[in-house]
Design an enzyme around this catalytic site. Structure first.
Site, PDB file in Angstrom:
ATOM      1  N   HIS A  20       7.627 -15.972 -18.132  1.00 10.80           N
ATOM      2  CA  HIS A  20       6.594 -15.107 -18.709  1.00 10.80           C
ATOM      3  C   HIS A  20       5.870 -14.388 -17.572  1.00 10.80           C
ATOM      4  O   HIS A  20       5.437 -15.024 -16.604  1.00 10.80           O
ATOM      5  CB  HIS A  20       5.597 -15.928 -19.529  1.00 10.80           C
ATOM      6  CG  HIS A  20       4.545 -15.068 -20.156  1.00 10.80           C
ATOM      7  ND1 HIS A  20       4.792 -14.300 -21.278  1.00 10.80           N
ATOM      8  CD2 HIS A  20       3.279 -14.805 -19.788  1.00 10.80           C
ATOM      9  CE1 HIS A  20       3.699 -13.612 -21.577  1.00 10.80           C
ATOM     10  NE2 HIS A  20       2.766 -13.899 -20.693  1.00 10.80           N
ATOM     11  N   ASP A  27       4.204 -18.990 -25.511  1.00  8.31           N
ATOM     12  CA  ASP A  27       3.867 -18.932 -24.083  1.00  8.31           C
ATOM     13  C   ASP A  27       2.957 -20.080 -23.665  1.00  8.31           C
ATOM     14  O   ASP A  27       2.209 -19.970 -22.689  1.00  8.31           O
ATOM     15  CB  ASP A  27       3.189 -17.588 -23.727  1.00  8.31           C
ATOM     16  CG  ASP A  27       4.077 -16.387 -24.047  1.00  8.31           C
ATOM     17  OD1 ASP A  27       5.301 -16.527 -23.934  1.00  8.31           O
ATOM     18  OD2 ASP A  27       3.534 -15.328 -24.406  1.00  8.31           O
ATOM     19  N   ASN A  84      11.595 -20.542 -20.398  1.00  9.63           N
ATOM     20  CA  ASN A  84      11.227 -19.128 -20.532  1.00  9.63           C
ATOM     21  C   ASN A  84      10.558 -18.679 -19.235  1.00  9.63           C
ATOM     22  O   ASN A  84       9.981 -19.493 -18.510  1.00  9.63           O
ATOM     23  CB  ASN A  84      10.246 -18.953 -21.694  1.00  9.63           C
ATOM     24  CG  ASN A  84       9.883 -17.493 -21.927  1.00  9.63           C
ATOM     25  OD1 ASN A  84      10.732 -16.611 -21.856  1.00  9.63           O
ATOM     26  ND2 ASN A  84       8.609 -17.234 -22.197  1.00  9.63           N
TER      27      ASN A  84
HETATM   28  C1  GAR Z   1      10.733 -10.137 -17.352  1.00 12.13           C
HETATM   29  O1  GAR Z   1       9.809  -9.591 -16.463  1.00 12.13           O
HETATM   30  C2  GAR Z   1      10.144 -11.298 -18.129  1.00 12.13           C
HETATM   31  O2  GAR Z   1       9.142 -11.961 -17.428  1.00 12.13           O
HETATM   32  C3  GAR Z   1       9.603 -10.617 -19.336  1.00 12.13           C
HETATM   33  O3  GAR Z   1      10.497  -9.601 -19.645  1.00 12.13           O
HETATM   34  C4  GAR Z   1      11.093  -9.127 -18.447  1.00 12.13           C
HETATM   35  C5  GAR Z   1      12.574  -9.014 -18.678  1.00 12.13           C
HETATM   36  O4  GAR Z   1      13.187  -8.348 -17.628  1.00 12.13           O
HETATM   37  N1  GAR Z   1       9.465 -11.545 -20.416  1.00 12.13           N
HETATM   38  C6  GAR Z   1       8.533 -11.478 -21.349  1.00 12.13           C
HETATM   39  O5  GAR Z   1       7.700 -10.609 -21.398  1.00 12.13           O
HETATM   40  C7  GAR Z   1       8.585 -12.583 -22.386  1.00 12.13           C
HETATM   41  N2  GAR Z   1       7.395 -12.601 -23.156  1.00 12.13           N
HETATM   42  P1  GAR Z   1      14.756  -8.427 -17.410  1.00 12.13           P
HETATM   43  O6  GAR Z   1      15.407  -8.075 -18.753  1.00 12.13           O
HETATM   44  O7  GAR Z   1      15.054  -7.398 -16.372  1.00 12.13           O
HETATM   45  O8  GAR Z   1      15.093  -9.808 -16.966  1.00 12.13           O
END
Ligand code: GAR
Length: 211
Positions: free
Chosen positions: A110, A146, A108
């Site tokens: 985060h 997380d 993942n």
């Molecule tokens: C990313 O910034 C990732 O770190 C976050 O969502 C975004 C997705 O962006 N993830 C979380 O918050 C997980 N808890 P993307 O769809 O453009 O890759």
């Protein structure tokens, strides 16, 4: 050729970085075989189709409960026989059984310097706290939300006049750099999880990974 399955819920910019890395050789001898989303309108599904990758959406409302959903999701994932499952902005809590099924082969990303700011709204929380430094973490997924062992972090500065959009963009730029690197380590058998710790080139990583 190794198979990667990517789970998304939204824009899919990290998915795009993984697709691009498979094409330009940053990730060696691997391909994204399928992209799965819990949101039918996720732009990441469109990115997958444009790259000729199978795009599947599974709506939670079609299933009785989390266990039923996760079972269907796992069946879909397993049908693509992935060596690696990548969560890239997949915004659903996963059941313990699902997580155990992919233990050691699910990553993942985060958007915080874990263990700081687990959960949601990490960029706003970093701004509200007056942090001068923020970032993102790639980690193995374990049953603790997380909370799995961190492999690699990237730090970014927060400047006095920053908006949440500016901080988000700065963090995401780093995400697109570090996620493919870590995926490649894993697929080249350099990276594994042992006793709930991340091990790279046979060396256990520091508790919060490399920064
Ligand atoms: C990313 O910034 C990732 O770190 C976050 O969502 C975004 C997705 O962006 N993830 C979380 O918050 C997980 N808890 P993307 O769809 O453009 O890759």
């Amino acid at each position: 050729m190794k198979n990667i399955v990517v789970l998304i819920s939204g824009n899919g910019s990290n998915l795009q970085a993984i697709i691009d890395a498979c094409q330009n050789g940053t990730i060696e001898d691997a391909k994204v075989t399928a992209v799965l989303s819990n949101q039918a309108d996720a732009y990441g599904l469109e990115r997958a189709r444009q790259a000729g990758i199978e795009a599947v959406s599974l709506a939670a409302s079609d299933y009785a409960d989390r266990e039923a959903y996760d079972k269907a999701l796992a069946e879909q994932i397993d049908s693509f026989e992935p060596e690696l499952v990548i969560l890239a902005g997949f915004m659903r809590i996963l059941s313990d059984e699902f997580v155990r099924h992919y233990q050691g082969k699910m990553l993942n990303i985060h958007p915080s310097l874990l263990p700081k700011y687990t959960g949601l709204h990490t960029h706003q929380r970093a701004l509200d706290a007056g942090d001068k430094e923020h970032g993102t973490s790639v980690h193995f997924v374990t049953e603790e939300l997380d909370g799995g062992p961190v492999i690699l972090q990237a730090k970014v500065p927060i400047f006095a006049e920053d908006t949440v959009e500016e901080v988000t963009a700065r963090v995401q730029q780093q995400e697109h750099r570090i996620y493919p690197l870590v995926a490649n380590w894993f697929l080249q058998d350099r990276l594994m999880m042992e006793n709930e710790a991340a091990v790279l080139d046979r060396e256990p990583l520091p508790p919060h990974g490399y920064a």
